[in-house]
Motif scaffolding. Structure first.
Motif: not given
Length: 72
Positions: A10, A29, A39, A42-44, A48, A67
């Motif tokens: 990111a 981001l 956020t 966002l796919d945990r 990132y 995260e």
């Protein structure tokens, strides 16, 4: 973190700086917009890793948690 774990790069700089140049494949981001709300989608399951220009990024980890790792 294992070799097979998903990582998202990111770019924590402004949209303008991102448009000028960025690491290929990086998502924009902006650090000034990072919050629990921004956020939430966002796919945990992914990690990132954030890069930026180093300005005004203190507190990013405190706002969002583990995260996002921001090494600015």
């Amino acid at each position: 973190m294992g070799r097979d774990e998903a990582v998202v790069v990111a770019d924590g700089r402004s949209a303008k700086a991102y448009a000028r140049e960025h690491i290929p494949g990086a998502a924009n981001l902006p650090h000034s917009e990072i919050s629990a709300e921004s956020t939430a989608s966002l796919d945990r399951s992914k990690h990132y890793v954030c890069y930026c220009d180093g300005y005004a990024t203190e507190g990013v980890d405190a706002q969002v948690g583990a995260e996002i790792t921001c090494g600015c």
